[in-house]
Design a protein around this motif. Structure first.
Motif, PDB file in Angstrom:
ATOM      1  N   ASP A 263       1.429  -1.437   0.315  1.00 41.83           N
ATOM      2  CA  ASP A 263       0.249   0.150  -0.009  1.00 41.83           C
ATOM      3  C   ASP A 263       0.647   1.167   0.063  1.00 41.83           C
ATOM      4  N   LEU A 264       0.523   1.789  -1.206  1.00 44.45           N
ATOM      5  CA  LEU A 264       1.946   2.971  -0.896  1.00 44.45           C
ATOM      6  C   LEU A 264       1.572   4.279  -1.530  1.00 44.45           C
ATOM      7  N   GLU A 265       1.982   5.191  -1.225  1.00 45.76           N
ATOM      8  CA  GLU A 265       1.385   6.359  -1.914  1.00 45.76           C
ATOM      9  C   GLU A 265       1.683   6.879  -2.961  1.00 45.76           C
ATOM     10  N   THR A 266       0.664   6.452  -3.905  1.00 47.55           N
ATOM     11  CA  THR A 266       0.802   6.210  -5.952  1.00 47.55           C
ATOM     12  C   THR A 266       0.978   7.815  -5.826  1.00 47.55           C
ATOM     13  N   GLY A 267       0.266   8.744  -5.568  1.00 45.12           N
ATOM     14  CA  GLY A 267       0.092  10.206  -5.893  1.00 45.12           C
ATOM     15  C   GLY A 267       1.433  11.131  -5.540  1.00 45.12           C
ATOM     16  N   LEU A 268       2.355  10.380  -4.617  1.00 44.09           N
ATOM     17  CA  LEU A 268       3.311  11.395  -4.310  1.00 44.09           C
ATOM     18  C   LEU A 268       4.488  10.958  -5.028  1.00 44.09           C
ATOM     19  N   ILE A 269       4.492   9.457  -4.943  1.00 48.67           N
ATOM     20  CA  ILE A 269       5.256   8.321  -5.104  1.00 48.67           C
ATOM     21  C   ILE A 269       5.456   9.104  -6.914  1.00 48.67           C
ATOM     22  N   VAL A 270       3.992   9.064  -7.712  1.00 47.81           N
ATOM     23  CA  VAL A 270       4.108   9.595  -8.959  1.00 47.81           C
ATOM     24  C   VAL A 270       4.406  11.207  -9.492  1.00 47.81           C
ATOM     25  N   ALA A 271       3.908  12.105  -8.269  1.00 50.03           N
ATOM     26  CA  ALA A 271       4.740  13.232  -8.317  1.00 50.03           C
ATOM     27  C   ALA A 271       6.563  13.827  -8.438  1.00 50.03           C
ATOM     28  N   ALA A 272       6.639  12.465  -7.719  1.00 48.18           N
ATOM     29  CA  ALA A 272       8.013  12.650  -7.591  1.00 48.18           C
ATOM     30  C   ALA A 272       9.163  12.126  -9.094  1.00 48.18           C
TER      31      ALA A 272
ATOM     32  N   GLN B 245      15.844  13.302  -6.018  1.00 49.20           N
ATOM     33  CA  GLN B 245      14.702  12.584  -5.882  1.00 49.20           C
ATOM     34  C   GLN B 245      14.772  10.978  -5.795  1.00 49.20           C
ATOM     35  N   LEU B 246      15.596  10.458  -5.171  1.00 46.83           N
ATOM     36  CA  LEU B 246      15.955   9.185  -4.929  1.00 46.83           C
ATOM     37  C   LEU B 246      15.203   9.328  -3.966  1.00 46.83           C
ATOM     38  N   TRP B 247      16.005  10.190  -3.158  1.00 52.53           N
ATOM     39  CA  TRP B 247      15.962   9.785  -1.556  1.00 52.53           C
ATOM     40  C   TRP B 247      14.024  10.540  -1.533  1.00 52.53           C
ATOM     41  N   THR B 248      13.170  10.953  -2.035  1.00 52.94           N
ATOM     42  CA  THR B 248      12.229  11.483  -1.954  1.00 52.94           C
ATOM     43  C   THR B 248      11.222  10.514  -2.112  1.00 52.94           C
ATOM     44  N   LEU B 249      11.965   9.192  -2.951  1.00 50.78           N
ATOM     45  CA  LEU B 249      11.671   7.978  -3.377  1.00 50.78           C
ATOM     46  C   LEU B 249      11.294   6.768  -2.727  1.00 50.78           C
ATOM     47  N   LEU B 250      12.679   7.144  -1.986  1.00 49.70           N
ATOM     48  CA  LEU B 250      12.576   6.297  -0.507  1.00 49.70           C
ATOM     49  C   LEU B 250      12.513   6.389   0.480  1.00 49.70           C
TER      50      LEU B 250
END
Length: 456
Positions: free
Chosen positions: A56-65, A101-106
């Motif tokens: 269950d991921l925060e897909t909205g924020l992940i897609v934004a990143a 950007q990688l840090w945000t995804l992590l």
């Protein structure tokens, strides 16, 4: 102090240009393609995590990143040509953006509980290969700070059923330690290895330039000598005819003109004879006594206020060897002599010795000598350390980068010489070059060499 000639090669190839401007070698298109690959991998990872693993991921924020990386890449691709090369500041900013950007995804996907946290090493590796030491250090420090923050601040990885997927604390601590060590180790050693490879490449280029210059000078000497030889006969004829005109001149004006023609023709002969002393394309002077080559190498440095003394030593009854007048040997010896003269106090001694098995040249000076800590590295390009005050007032602006010794060592080793650097018992630097006699000596008891070849 590190003894090394101050030559045009060292001026042309400043190591600071080699090390600090490597960022300008990287094309923006190369980084853009790498970023597209990273974006594709990130999209696939999110799809697999959500679909196959049921996270269950925060897909909205992940897609934004991920979208930020896509938009940035599109803007860079459309705004700049494909062959655009990045400045060091631009490359550092690009790597910093990718790192954030990688840090945000992590941050959104478990922090250090996510195995993809290791991908920070990609940005560290590129920085170490292409940026200066200072900017590489800054990016490594930023990476350590950001990845340390992930230990304490991150969204947990949870499944749709509410189960939290995480590593035991000791494993997280070990993973963090491993990443920090990898960042420091890869950043430091990748930068060091790349710097050494760059220095060696530039030094080899300088060596080729030095050898090419020496070869051109040798060829030019042949052209001049051939011209002097060919013009000698017509100038002698002019002198003879002018002398006859002087004897038969009907008046003083004619006699004066004929005298002027003869004097100027004689002057041309003297000039050409002096120019021809550099040597011509003569088969017989391609092979000369060993001492003649040493004298030719030392000759440019005999008028610099330092006594350059050449001594010959025969260890047995064998005669002095004759060797080929090779530009690489002459230029290599010339660099060593120049190095000795630069640091000598009053005298440079060149000992030329031979035996039935070996030929050796020992160059020593009465200067301060090599610093002991530098001896193991002499012959490497772009050495920077120098003993304070070792260079006299007549050597202001002297750049001791080791390139001159590297060129000399490389050129002489081409002729199968073995070089050794040391300090004398009474002080001063000593360079010993030795060859097997069979490797450098040229037999002179051979068939006639034939007619001299005209130089074109």
């Amino acid at each position: 102090m590190i003894e090394t000639p101050h030559s045009s090669e060292t001026d042309a190839l400043d190591p600071r240009l080699a090390f600090d401007n490597r960022a300008h070698w990287v094309r923006m298109q190369t980084l853009a393609r790498l970023r597209w690959i990273a974006v594709l991998g990130q999209v696939i990872s999110v799809i697999v995590a959500c679909g196959a693993l049921g996270l269950d991921l925060e897909t909205g924020l992940i897609v934004a990143a991920i979208g930020a990386a896509v938009i940035t890449n599109l803007m860079a691709t459309m705004a700049f040509p494909e062959n655009r090369r990045l400045s060091e500041t631009e490359l550092a900013a690009t790597l910093a953006f990718d790192m954030v950007q990688l840090w945000t995804l992590l941050l959104l996907t478990g922090g250090l509980h996510n195995p993809f946290a290791l991908f920070v090493l990609a940005q560290v590796a590129i920085a170490a290969l292409a940026l200066s030491a200072r900017r590489t250090f800054v990016l490594c420090a930023v990476a350590i700070v950001l990845w340390t923050a992930l230990v304490f601040v991150h969204l947990p990885l949870t499944t749709h059923s509410g189960e939290v997927m995480q590593l035991p604390p000791v494993f997280v601590l070990g993973f963090w330690v491993a990443i920090v060590i990898a960042i420091l180790f890869q950043g430091a050693y990748a930068h060091r290895v790349t710097s050494e490879l760059t220095a060696m490449s530039d030094a080899l280029t300088a060596t080729q330039m030095a050898l090419s210059r020496e070869q051109k000078l040798t060829d030019l000497g042949g052209v001049v000598a051939a011209a002097a030889h060919e013009l000698g006969t017509p100038l002698a004829t002019i002198v003879l005819v002018a002398s006859e005109m002087i004897e038969d001149a009907p008046d003083e004006d004619t006699r004066a003109d004929a005298q002027l023609v003869r004097d100027q023709a004689e002057r041309c002969r003297v000039i050409l004879r002096g120019m021809g002393q550099a040597g011509k394309q003569d088969e017989h002077i391609k092979v000369v006594p060993l001492v003649a080559v040493v004298e030719e190498a030392a000759d440019p440095h005999k008028d610099r206020g330092i006594d350059v003394v050449i001594e010959t030593i025969a260890h047995d009854s064998t005669s002095q060897p004759s060797i080929a007048r090779r530009p690489d040997v002459i230029h290599g010896l010339r660099n060593l002599v120049q190095n000795a003269v630069d640091f000598a106090a009053a005298e440079v001694l060149i000992e030329v010795s031979w035996s039935a098995d070996e030929v050796a040249i020992r160059i020593s000076d009465d200067g301060p000598g090599y610093p002991p800590e530098a001896l193991p590295r002499l012959g490497d390009p772009f050495l920077r350390k120098r003993r304070e005050g070792a260079v006299g007032a007549n050597r202001q602006g002297y750049e001791g980068m080791g390139l001159g010794l590297f060129i000399a060592k490389t050129l002489l080793e081409r002729s199968r010489a073995e070089l050794a650097f040391a300090n004398g018992r009474d002080g001063g630097a000593v360079v010993h070059a030795a060859w097997r006699r069979s490797d450098i000596s040229v037999a002179t008891d051979r068939a006639p060499l034939g007619e001299n070849r005209a130089t074109t």
